[in-house]
Design an enzyme around this catalytic site. Structure first.
Site, PDB file in Angstrom:
ATOM      1  N   ASP A   1      -1.951  -6.906  -1.457  1.00 36.21           N
ATOM      2  CA  ASP A   1      -3.286  -6.325  -1.296  1.00 36.21           C
ATOM      3  C   ASP A   1      -4.285  -7.459  -1.511  1.00 36.21           C
ATOM      4  OD1 ASP A   1      -5.773  -5.108  -1.581  1.00 36.21           O
ATOM      5  OD2 ASP A   1      -4.897  -3.283  -2.429  1.00 36.21           O
TER       6      ASP A   1
ATOM      7  N   TYR B   1     -20.970  -7.945  15.559  1.00 36.28           N
ATOM      8  CA  TYR B   1     -22.120  -7.496  14.764  1.00 36.28           C
ATOM      9  C   TYR B   1     -22.236  -8.225  13.415  1.00 36.28           C
ATOM     10  CZ  TYR B   1     -18.634  -4.215  12.814  1.00 36.28           C
ATOM     11  OH  TYR B   1     -17.524  -3.658  12.242  1.00 36.28           O
TER      12      TYR B   1
ATOM     13  N   LYS C   1     -18.627  -8.919   7.067  1.00 40.54           N
ATOM     14  CA  LYS C   1     -18.280  -9.876   8.124  1.00 40.54           C
ATOM     15  C   LYS C   1     -19.342 -10.970   8.233  1.00 40.54           C
ATOM     16  CE  LYS C   1     -14.474  -7.923  10.039  1.00 40.54           C
ATOM     17  NZ  LYS C   1     -13.159  -8.564  10.164  1.00 40.54           N
TER      18      LYS C   1
ATOM     19  N   GLY D   1     -14.981  -8.152  20.518  1.00 44.35           N
ATOM     20  CA  GLY D   1     -15.623  -6.889  20.877  1.00 44.35           C
ATOM     21  C   GLY D   1     -14.578  -5.800  20.754  1.00 44.35           C
TER      22      GLY D   1
HETATM   23  C1  HXC Z   1     -16.770   7.889   4.382  1.00 43.62           C
HETATM   24  C2  HXC Z   1     -14.865   7.096   3.341  1.00 43.62           C
HETATM   25  C3  HXC Z   1     -14.154   7.112   4.554  1.00 43.62           C
HETATM   26  C4  HXC Z   1     -14.849   7.566   5.726  1.00 43.62           C
HETATM   27  C5  HXC Z   1     -12.826   6.414   3.022  1.00 43.62           C
HETATM   28  N1  HXC Z   1     -13.994   6.674   2.414  1.00 43.62           N
HETATM   29  N2  HXC Z   1     -12.901   6.677   4.336  1.00 43.62           N
HETATM   30  N3  HXC Z   1     -16.152   7.462   3.246  1.00 43.62           N
HETATM   31  N4  HXC Z   1     -16.158   7.948   5.590  1.00 43.62           N
HETATM   32  N5  HXC Z   1     -14.241   7.612   6.911  1.00 43.62           N
HETATM   33  C6  HXC Z   1     -14.292   6.529   0.996  1.00 43.62           C
HETATM   34  C7  HXC Z   1     -13.415   7.430   0.146  1.00 43.62           C
HETATM   35  O1  HXC Z   1     -13.939   8.756   0.075  1.00 43.62           O
HETATM   36  C8  HXC Z   1     -13.472   6.716  -1.215  1.00 43.62           C
HETATM   37  O2  HXC Z   1     -14.674   6.961  -1.888  1.00 43.62           O
HETATM   38  C9  HXC Z   1     -13.515   5.253  -0.802  1.00 43.62           C
HETATM   39  O3  HXC Z   1     -13.978   5.218   0.554  1.00 43.62           O
HETATM   40  C10 HXC Z   1     -12.155   4.584  -0.866  1.00 43.62           C
HETATM   41  O4  HXC Z   1     -11.269   5.375  -0.070  1.00 43.62           O
HETATM   42  P1  HXC Z   1      -9.681   5.210  -0.155  1.00 43.62           P
HETATM   43  O5  HXC Z   1      -9.082   6.040   0.911  1.00 43.62           O
HETATM   44  O6  HXC Z   1      -9.223   5.390  -1.568  1.00 43.62           O
HETATM   45  O7  HXC Z   1      -9.578   3.649   0.173  1.00 43.62           O
HETATM   46  P2  HXC Z   1      -8.360   2.762   0.536  1.00 43.62           P
HETATM   47  O8  HXC Z   1      -7.066   3.511   0.434  1.00 43.62           O
HETATM   48  O9  HXC Z   1      -8.523   1.525  -0.222  1.00 43.62           O
HETATM   49  O10 HXC Z   1      -8.570   2.484   2.127  1.00 43.62           O
HETATM   50  C11 HXC Z   1      -9.541   1.568   2.585  1.00 43.62           C
HETATM   51  C12 HXC Z   1     -10.221   2.093   3.848  1.00 43.62           C
HETATM   52  C13 HXC Z   1      -9.167   2.567   4.895  1.00 43.62           C
HETATM   53  C14 HXC Z   1     -11.105   0.976   4.379  1.00 43.62           C
HETATM   54  C15 HXC Z   1     -11.100   3.305   3.481  1.00 43.62           C
HETATM   55  O11 HXC Z   1      -9.808   3.032   6.078  1.00 43.62           O
HETATM   56  C16 HXC Z   1      -8.196   1.476   5.251  1.00 43.62           C
HETATM   57  O12 HXC Z   1      -7.179   1.307   4.583  1.00 43.62           O
HETATM   58  N6  HXC Z   1      -8.439   0.697   6.318  1.00 43.62           N
HETATM   59  C17 HXC Z   1      -7.589  -0.420   6.749  1.00 43.62           C
HETATM   60  C18 HXC Z   1      -7.476  -0.566   8.222  1.00 43.62           C
HETATM   61  C19 HXC Z   1      -8.785  -0.536   8.993  1.00 43.62           C
HETATM   62  O13 HXC Z   1      -9.805  -0.045   8.512  1.00 43.62           O
HETATM   63  N7  HXC Z   1      -8.737  -1.025  10.230  1.00 43.62           N
HETATM   64  C20 HXC Z   1      -9.903  -1.065  11.117  1.00 43.62           C
HETATM   65  C21 HXC Z   1     -10.382  -2.438  11.257  1.00 43.62           C
HETATM   66  S1  HXC Z   1     -11.463  -2.527  12.660  1.00 43.62           S
HETATM   67  P3  HXC Z   1     -14.826   8.082  -3.076  1.00 43.62           P
HETATM   68  O14 HXC Z   1     -16.169   7.812  -3.641  1.00 43.62           O
HETATM   69  O15 HXC Z   1     -14.714   9.413  -2.364  1.00 43.62           O
HETATM   70  O16 HXC Z   1     -13.699   7.842  -4.026  1.00 43.62           O
HETATM   71  C22 HXC Z   1     -12.792  -3.506  12.270  1.00 43.62           C
HETATM   72  C23 HXC Z   1     -13.834  -3.919  13.309  1.00 43.62           C
HETATM   73  C24 HXC Z   1     -13.950  -2.964  14.439  1.00 43.62           C
HETATM   74  O17 HXC Z   1     -12.938  -3.912  11.191  1.00 43.62           O
HETATM   75  C25 HXC Z   1     -15.049  -3.262  15.411  1.00 43.62           C
HETATM   76  C26 HXC Z   1     -14.879  -2.355  16.625  1.00 43.62           C
HETATM   77  C27 HXC Z   1     -15.568  -2.820  17.846  1.00 43.62           C
HETATM   78  P1  NAP Z   2      -5.754  -2.839  12.060  1.00 43.88           P
HETATM   79  O1  NAP Z   2      -4.521  -2.721  12.877  1.00 43.88           O
HETATM   80  O2  NAP Z   2      -6.153  -1.659  11.245  1.00 43.88           O
HETATM   81  O3  NAP Z   2      -5.598  -4.112  11.159  1.00 43.88           O
HETATM   82  C1  NAP Z   2      -6.003  -4.224   9.837  1.00 43.88           C
HETATM   83  C2  NAP Z   2      -4.861  -4.812   9.050  1.00 43.88           C
HETATM   84  O4  NAP Z   2      -5.360  -5.178   7.764  1.00 43.88           O
HETATM   85  C3  NAP Z   2      -3.695  -3.840   8.828  1.00 43.88           C
HETATM   86  O5  NAP Z   2      -2.479  -4.485   9.131  1.00 43.88           O
HETATM   87  C4  NAP Z   2      -3.759  -3.524   7.348  1.00 43.88           C
HETATM   88  O6  NAP Z   2      -2.459  -3.319   6.820  1.00 43.88           O
HETATM   89  C5  NAP Z   2      -4.410  -4.795   6.786  1.00 43.88           C
HETATM   90  N1  NAP Z   2      -5.098  -4.539   5.532  1.00 43.88           N
HETATM   91  C6  NAP Z   2      -6.082  -3.637   5.299  1.00 43.88           C
HETATM   92  N2  NAP Z   2      -6.425  -3.659   4.014  1.00 43.88           N
HETATM   93  C7  NAP Z   2      -5.667  -4.616   3.423  1.00 43.88           C
HETATM   94  C8  NAP Z   2      -5.572  -5.105   2.105  1.00 43.88           C
HETATM   95  N3  NAP Z   2      -6.319  -4.622   1.118  1.00 43.88           N
HETATM   96  N4  NAP Z   2      -4.684  -6.108   1.852  1.00 43.88           N
HETATM   97  C9  NAP Z   2      -3.904  -6.597   2.836  1.00 43.88           C
HETATM   98  N5  NAP Z   2      -3.955  -6.166   4.106  1.00 43.88           N
HETATM   99  C10 NAP Z   2      -4.821  -5.181   4.384  1.00 43.88           C
HETATM  100  O7  NAP Z   2      -7.024  -3.171  12.981  1.00 43.88           O
HETATM  101  P2  NAP Z   2      -7.259  -4.310  14.083  1.00 43.88           P
HETATM  102  O8  NAP Z   2      -8.107  -3.690  15.116  1.00 43.88           O
HETATM  103  O9  NAP Z   2      -6.002  -4.967  14.441  1.00 43.88           O
HETATM  104  O10 NAP Z   2      -8.194  -5.324  13.270  1.00 43.88           O
HETATM  105  C11 NAP Z   2      -7.791  -6.664  13.036  1.00 43.88           C
HETATM  106  C12 NAP Z   2      -9.005  -7.543  12.799  1.00 43.88           C
HETATM  107  O11 NAP Z   2      -9.824  -7.553  13.974  1.00 43.88           O
HETATM  108  C13 NAP Z   2      -9.920  -7.081  11.671  1.00 43.88           C
HETATM  109  O12 NAP Z   2     -10.426  -8.197  10.997  1.00 43.88           O
HETATM  110  C14 NAP Z   2     -11.024  -6.373  12.383  1.00 43.88           C
HETATM  111  O13 NAP Z   2     -12.210  -6.352  11.646  1.00 43.88           O
HETATM  112  C15 NAP Z   2     -11.145  -7.254  13.608  1.00 43.88           C
HETATM  113  N6  NAP Z   2     -11.823  -6.620  14.732  1.00 43.88           N
HETATM  114  C16 NAP Z   2     -11.194  -5.667  15.457  1.00 43.88           C
HETATM  115  C17 NAP Z   2     -11.844  -5.107  16.528  1.00 43.88           C
HETATM  116  C18 NAP Z   2     -11.204  -4.072  17.383  1.00 43.88           C
HETATM  117  O14 NAP Z   2     -11.864  -3.547  18.289  1.00 43.88           O
HETATM  118  N7  NAP Z   2      -9.964  -3.721  17.178  1.00 43.88           N
HETATM  119  C19 NAP Z   2     -13.136  -5.510  16.844  1.00 43.88           C
HETATM  120  C20 NAP Z   2     -13.766  -6.470  16.069  1.00 43.88           C
HETATM  121  C21 NAP Z   2     -13.079  -7.037  15.013  1.00 43.88           C
HETATM  122  P3  NAP Z   2      -2.201  -2.321   5.570  1.00 43.88           P
HETATM  123  O15 NAP Z   2      -2.997  -1.087   5.843  1.00 43.88           O
HETATM  124  O16 NAP Z   2      -0.718  -2.109   5.580  1.00 43.88           O
HETATM  125  O17 NAP Z   2      -2.650  -3.046   4.354  1.00 43.88           O
END
Ligand code: HXC
Ligand code: NAP
Length: 285
Positions: free
Chosen positions: A69, A151, A166, A193
């Site tokens: 993590d 962004y 970011k 993007g």
């Molecule tokens: C509002 C939310 C929420 C949501 C979680 N929370 N999801 N609040 N809307 N959708 C709140 C919870 O209620 C909690 O607050 C706090 O956030 C922590 O939630 P947990 O579920 O305990 O967190 P955790 O297990 O650590 O998970 C982290 C996470 C989750 C970020 C919330 O989504 C995750 O694991 N994401 C990893 C993968 C990911 O996000 N990939 C996308 C990357 S794409 P409270 O106060 O209720 O306790 C990217 C760029 C994309 O980054 C650009 C696109 C063009």
């Molecule tokens: P994704 O599949 O959800 O990738 C996120 C990865 O991060 C998962 O493998 C997740 O694995 C890992 N991760 C999350 N929390 C972590 C933690 N605390 N410790 C270690 N690992 C953790 O999404 P993706 O689209 O491939 O995104 C990859 C990258 O591209 C990100 O930096 C994202 O911001 C960027 N990005 C994506 C897009 C898009 O359109 N997809 C656009 C702009 C930027 P675990 O959950 O198992 O930990």
């Protein structure tokens, strides 16, 4: 068409955070095909293990899967230790792990803010420090690739913790590009993007309507292909890009510029409407 020599990344050891899914996994696969040794880390052991097995079977080469993590500095240290021990060193760090979801900012709890900032900003910083300190101490050169977003530069509503985190990652990239260059450490970033990965789409475009809107913003009329980003990453971390330092390269089909240009919405004007507008705009002659 093959853009690179199969040996572009030969003998290069690469640690990719979040390398078990989405874009991280696409990069891992590409780097393996180009001769690299790859370590992937993330929180979910099962996801990592099956990704590593599938990649080794599909691409050949060596993949080390390490549970970590990135929000926890001790886990980060243990992960870097394990990868260093297994491969003998690390040459490239890819900070790709991220967390994100759409929400009106006023609905966020402090824990929700911390969840995103912790993964994206602190996680990237901890990994950067852990690997960078070793490179400096051992007088080893290295390259860090940070995956940002478009962004990060412009800001964006509804993903504000991610935008702030970011932007911090970009500042880190540009700052260390100067400070650590004398140690032979290079910093690069990619601003993607829209790439429809399961992790991003489930949290950012969870309905067909939102996904359609996202697509409509891209001048090239399509979302990105993970392999396109992986190819860009391969180039940026390779010796072919040895003089690129502190730059962020956008790969978004022109999306952010579409939103930025004041008159770009005129793309919606029909041919007939243009005929009428053309008459109106010539009136001043
Ligand atoms: C509002 C939310 C929420 C949501 C979680 N929370 N999801 N609040 N809307 N959708 C709140 C919870 O209620 C909690 O607050 C706090 O956030 C922590 O939630 P947990 O579920 O305990 O967190 P955790 O297990 O650590 O998970 C982290 C996470 C989750 C970020 C919330 O989504 C995750 O694991 N994401 C990893 C993968 C990911 O996000 N990939 C996308 C990357 S794409 P409270 O106060 O209720 O306790 C990217 C760029 C994309 O980054 C650009 C696109 C063009
Ligand atoms: P994704 O599949 O959800 O990738 C996120 C990865 O991060 C998962 O493998 C997740 O694995 C890992 N991760 C999350 N929390 C972590 C933690 N605390 N410790 C270690 N690992 C953790 O999404 P993706 O689209 O491939 O995104 C990859 C990258 O591209 C990100 O930096 C994202 O911001 C960027 N990005 C994506 C897009 C898009 O359109 N997809 C656009 C702009 C930027 P675990 O959950 O198992 O930990």
């Amino acid at each position: 068409m093959e853009a690179f020599s199969k040996e572009l990344l030969k003998e290069t050891t690469i640690l990719i955070t979040g390398g078990g899914t989405g874009l991280g996994r696409a990069m891992a696969e590409r780097f393996l095909q180009l001769g690299a040794k790859v370590a992937i880390c993330g929180r979910r052991e099962e996801v990592l293990r099956s990704a590593a097995e599938e990649m080794t079977a599909g691409c050949g080469g060596e993949v080390l899967a390490q549970c970590c993590d990135v929000r926890d500095p001790e886990q980060v240290r243990d992960c870097v230790d394990a990868v260093w021990r297994y491969f003998g060193s690390i040459d490239v760090l890819v900070n790709n792990a991220a967390g994100n979801f759409i929400s009106p900012t006023e609905r966020l709890s402090p824990r929700a803010v911390d969840a995103v900032l912790g993964i994206v900003l602190h996680g990237t910083f901890y990994m950067t420090l852990e690997v960078g300190k070793r490179w400096i101490e051992q007088k080893r050169p290295g390259t860090m690739l940070n995956i940002a977003t478009t962004y990060a530069s412009t800001g964006s509503g509804y993903v504000v913790p991610s935008a702030a985190a970011k932007a911090g990652v970009l500042a880190l990239t540009r700052s260390l590009a100067v400070e650590w260059a004398p140690y032979g450490i290079r910093q690069v970033a990619i601003a993607p993007g829209p790439f429809p990965t399961e992790g991003a789409w489930s949290r950012l475009s969870p309905t067909p309507e939102l996904a359609e809107k996202m697509l409509g913003r891209v001048p090239l009329g399509r979302t990105g292909r993970p392999q396109e980003l992986a190819d860009l990453a391969a180039f940026l971390i390779s010796d072919a890009a040895a003089y690129i330092n502190g730059e962020v390269i956008t790969i978004d089909g022109g999306e952010w510029l579409r939103g930025a240009g004041q008159f770009n919405n005129l793309a919606e004007v029909t041919k007939e409407e243009w005929d009428r507008l053309s008459e109106l705009t010539r009136k001043g002659k």
